[in-house]
Design a protein around this motif. Structure first.
Motif, short mmCIF file in Angstrom:
data_model
loop_
_atom_site.label_atom_id
_atom_site.label_comp_id
_atom_site.label_asym_id
_atom_site.label_seq_id
_atom_site.Cartn_x
_atom_site.Cartn_y
_atom_site.Cartn_z
N GLU A 59 1.11 9.35 -3.53
CA GLU A 59 0.26 10.49 -3.13
C GLU A 59 1.08 11.54 -2.38
O GLU A 59 0.94 12.75 -2.62
CB GLU A 59 -0.89 10.00 -2.26
CG GLU A 59 -1.92 9.15 -2.98
CD GLU A 59 -2.82 9.97 -3.89
OE1 GLU A 59 -2.86 11.21 -3.73
OE2 GLU A 59 -3.47 9.38 -4.76
N ASN A 88 0.82 -1.21 0.00
CA ASN A 88 0.00 0.00 0.00
C ASN A 88 0.86 1.26 0.00
O ASN A 88 0.54 2.24 -0.69
CB ASN A 88 -0.92 -0.01 1.22
CG ASN A 88 -1.99 1.06 1.15
OD1 ASN A 88 -1.79 2.17 1.63
ND2 ASN A 88 -3.12 0.75 0.54
N TYR A 89 1.95 1.24 0.77
CA TYR A 89 2.85 2.39 0.76
C TYR A 89 3.45 2.59 -0.63
O TYR A 89 3.55 3.72 -1.13
CB TYR A 89 3.98 2.18 1.77
CG TYR A 89 3.66 2.72 3.15
CD1 TYR A 89 4.16 3.96 3.56
CD2 TYR A 89 2.87 2.01 4.03
CE1 TYR A 89 3.87 4.46 4.83
CE2 TYR A 89 2.57 2.49 5.29
CZ TYR A 89 3.07 3.72 5.69
OH TYR A 89 2.78 4.21 6.93
N ASP A 120 2.29 1.53 -3.62
CA ASP A 120 1.35 1.78 -4.71
C ASP A 120 0.47 3.00 -4.50
O ASP A 120 -0.03 3.57 -5.48
CB ASP A 120 0.45 0.55 -4.91
CG ASP A 120 1.25 -0.69 -5.29
OD1 ASP A 120 2.37 -0.53 -5.84
OD2 ASP A 120 0.77 -1.81 -5.02
N ALA A 121 0.24 3.41 -3.24
CA ALA A 121 -0.71 4.49 -2.99
C ALA A 121 -0.15 5.61 -2.13
O ALA A 121 -0.12 6.77 -2.55
CB ALA A 121 -1.97 3.91 -2.32
N ILE A 122 0.33 5.28 -0.94
CA ILE A 122 0.68 6.34 0.01
C ILE A 122 1.87 7.17 -0.47
O ILE A 122 1.81 8.41 -0.51
CB ILE A 122 0.97 5.72 1.40
CG1 ILE A 122 -0.31 5.10 1.95
CG2 ILE A 122 1.52 6.77 2.36
CD1 ILE A 122 -0.13 4.41 3.29
N TYR A 173 7.86 2.96 5.19
CA TYR A 173 7.88 1.99 4.09
C TYR A 173 9.07 1.05 4.22
O TYR A 173 8.94 -0.18 4.08
CB TYR A 173 7.93 2.75 2.77
CG TYR A 173 8.09 1.88 1.54
CD1 TYR A 173 7.20 0.85 1.26
CD2 TYR A 173 9.16 2.09 0.66
CE1 TYR A 173 7.35 0.06 0.13
CE2 TYR A 173 9.31 1.31 -0.47
CZ TYR A 173 8.41 0.30 -0.73
OH TYR A 173 8.57 -0.48 -1.85
#
Length: 315
Positions: A252, A244-245, A247-249, A288
């Protein structure tokens, strides 16, 4: 004699599995410490970026104070943040060196402090729990050693059961009687009949050892299943967080930082706001990296049959 030979061959096989178990302990420890060192090396780089950001924030706050846009308290707060960032960097550098020395101790070879080659990032496809459990129960050196011990105990029961059966001792010989000049021969057949000692105590002890080893295998299987559930939970959590870190966090946060830079270039926000976004981005990168280290360590344990503690004395 055949049963005794088979018993000790099974015991030797158990010892071979214990030797393989110790090998996995050493290799798993080296691999886990390798990724730990790599993680701390990356954290050192991130904390250096955080220190530069904190130093930049002090300069910015002092400039704002000189033009009347910041209070003296804000200058002190910025100085405190700078000192904390410096201490955090020193702590991470110390931890990095300690982790590197621990790794070289496991390897048994003195090495100078240096960057490592293998990256922390990798394929984040998760293991299947049921497959990992089946592999653990079928191929774990601990379980295989326990099963070899059970085979040795099973043969021991048979060996002690036949122990009281008497052997037939046959002796024969020939010689020369020089007094009378004749050749003489002799033969003897003997058998020991167990009247009182039928090896009852040793047989019961062997049977008790066999039953106990059956329970020991069951205990070991339950223990490994419990430990795998814990390690797999840690593995899956770290993997999900890392994915999630990645691919997204982090994308962003990176986009937010770049947008803040553009807004500052257009004189819409202050540089202090940009620095805060930058520091948040660095902290997210640190999280991460920590999740990657946790994922790698759990992955090594699952692939290595949950064995670790290579410098401990083998059981």
């Amino acid at each position: 004699l055949d049963l005794s030979r088979a018993k000790y061959l099974a015991a030797a096989r158990a010892a071979e599995w214990h030797a393989l178990e110790q090998q996995y302990r050493v290799l798993n420890d080296v691999r886990m410490h390798y990724y730990r060192v790599q993680g701390h090396h990356e954290l050192v780089q991130i904390h250096r970026d955080l220190l530069k950001s904190a130093d930049d924030n002090v300069l910015t706050t002092r400039e704002r104070y000189n033009v009347g846009q910041a209070t003296r308290a804000e200058v002190h707060i910025a100085n405190v943040a700078l000192q904390r960032a410096r201490l955090d960097l020193l702590r991470e550098e110390n931890t990095y060196r300690q982790a590197f020395e621990a790794m070289t101790a496991l390897i048994g070879v003195a090495m100078p402090l240096m960057p490592l080659a293998t990256e922390l990032e990798g394929d984040l496809t998760p293991f299947d729990y049921d497959e990992a459990l089946s592999r653990l129960m079928a191929q774990s050196p601990q379980v295989l050693a326990a099963r070899s011990k059970l085979q040795s105990d099973r043969i021991t029961v048979r060996r002690e059961t036949v122990q009281p059966l008497p052997d037939v001792v046959v002796e024969a010989g020939a010689g020369r009687n020089f007094e009378v000049g004749n050749t003489v021969a002799a033969a003897r057949v003997a058998i020991e009949v167990p009247v009182f000692d039928r090896n009852q105590g040793t047989i019961r002890q062997a049977e008790a050892d066999f039953v106990r080893q059956q329970g020991e295998i069951r205990r070991l299987e339950l223990l490994l299943k419990r430990d795998l559930a814990r390690v797999y939970s840690e593995y899956l959590t770290a993997l999900q967080h890392a994915a999630n870190y990645r691919d997204a966090i982090l994308p962003e946060a990176r986009m937010a930082y770049e947008l803040q830079l553009r807004s500052y270039a257009a004189n819409r926000i202050s540089w202090s706001d940009v620095l805060r976004t930058q520091q948040d981005y660095f902290m997210l990168r640190a999280e991460y990296v920590r999740n990657l280290v946790a994922w790698r360590e759990s992955e090594v344990l699952i692939a290595g049959f949950l064995l670790h503690g290579g410098l401990m004395v083998p059981a």
